[in-house]
Design a protein around this motif. Sequence first.
Motif, PDB file in Angstrom:
ATOM      1  N   VAL A  37       0.756  -1.278   0.113  1.00  7.06           N
ATOM      2  CA  VAL A  37       0.099  -0.125   0.206  1.00  7.06           C
ATOM      3  C   VAL A  37       1.384   1.407   0.025  1.00  7.06           C
ATOM      4  N   LEU A  38       0.423   1.836  -0.790  1.00 10.82           N
ATOM      5  CA  LEU A  38       1.042   3.799  -0.937  1.00 10.82           C
ATOM      6  C   LEU A  38       0.680   4.721   0.153  1.00 10.82           C
ATOM      7  N   GLY A  39       2.141   5.125   0.621  1.00 14.77           N
ATOM      8  CA  GLY A  39       1.416   6.049   1.831  1.00 14.77           C
ATOM      9  C   GLY A  39       0.985   7.310   1.844  1.00 14.77           C
ATOM     10  N   TYR A  40       0.747   7.827   0.860  1.00 15.44           N
ATOM     11  CA  TYR A  40       0.102   9.254   0.630  1.00 15.44           C
ATOM     12  C   TYR A  40      -1.362   8.430  -0.175  1.00 15.44           C
ATOM     13  N   SER A  41      -1.748   8.076  -1.815  1.00 18.59           N
ATOM     14  CA  SER A  41      -2.464   7.620  -1.682  1.00 18.59           C
ATOM     15  C   SER A  41      -3.608   6.075  -1.158  1.00 18.59           C
ATOM     16  N   ARG A  42      -2.969   5.788  -0.696  1.00 17.33           N
ATOM     17  CA  ARG A  42      -3.421   4.311  -0.331  1.00 17.33           C
ATOM     18  C   ARG A  42      -3.545   3.299  -1.071  1.00 17.33           C
TER      19      ARG A  42
END
Length: 405
Positions: A146-151
């Motif tokens: 999971v990407l931290g900024y966009s989720r």
Amino acid sequence: MRKDVFNQLKLIKEDISVLNKSELARRFNCDRRTVDKYLNGTNAESRKPRDIKSKIDDFKEIIIDKVDNWGSNSMAVFKFIQKKGYDGGYHTVNNFIQNHKKEEIKKATIRFDTSPGLQAQVDWKESITIISRQGEIFEVNIFLMVLGYSRLKYLKLTVDRTQKTLFECLFQGFKYFGGVPKEILFDNMSTVVDRSKTTFKNVTINQDFKYFSIDAGFEVITCRPYRPETKGKVETLAKLVDRLTPYNEEFDSFDELENIVEVFNYEINNEISQATYEVPFIRFLKEKEYLNPLPPMDILLSYFHHEKEYKVSKESMIRYKGKKYSVPTSYIGKYLTVSEKDSELYIYYTKDLIACHKISEKILHYKIDHAKEILKSDALKHYSDEDIENFIEQNLKNMDIFLEE
């Protein structure tokens, strides 16, 4: 303390300058030195409490070292420092350790809200059991990145959690995102860290994984001690298990189960995130441009892709992704390799191409020449070539079989 003197002096503080200390002492019926003490600010309110030394004070550094660096529990530490001269109680030691851990958790618990393109997190949901329509039990795992900024999330169904599988999952995740985050946060899993060289707080990265991260272009970050699970990840994986349970006895193959997970992946990336209150796909439009570009993918492919060998069965077929494909009968019992390209399956013995099939949803795939060989060598071995051709025309072509010239 003469509270009456102290309080009265506070009340008349603006006029004190016109009175001398002897006069004030007479007014309050006290010694002149008492007045002087209060006027100079030496009173109970400003008096510092006495430092009371605890029996544990001399052992705090030892305790923190054993807990943080080696993961020792309260009783083990208590027994150890007793040998060092500690003569206090166990509960004092246990309370100190619990308070220390709470403070460390506060320091370590930072919201997983990073700048675009900076960080991703990886996790597994392990050993999920689900049953097919035929009653076959599948024990599977779910990889999550999971990407931290966009989720934005990438999910992949796997049958194991080996390092090669992890490399493949990361490879596919990078392709899904169209780029690579600058750093990826991992749990201290054995496929990432070198357990033999790792202590509770000082982590050594596995050499193969370190090389992979360099080639891919991301920094490896491992979880700190006491670091709690990231809430968003736990919620996503919990949702996944919940949404898979209705599919018990509702699928036929591993491929179908993979498709169910892919659909779920698409759905959650279109739902509003509980963390950002935005849709991940929409928020990702801003994050994508900040990801590192994809590296040469053939380099990453070399970490996990090795040609798998398929043994030819007695019916002169190999099984590939749940489907069966025919080969000449001379290869029965031998091991073959395959290559999939443009919806066609190429089958090799050593480096020689021996068959090529179109990939379809049919379970059985026969070349007519192979079918003739197979029938003549077994079921129809006493039939003439013409009879075998008639059998194929009248029977096989009417069956649920993909038959090619």
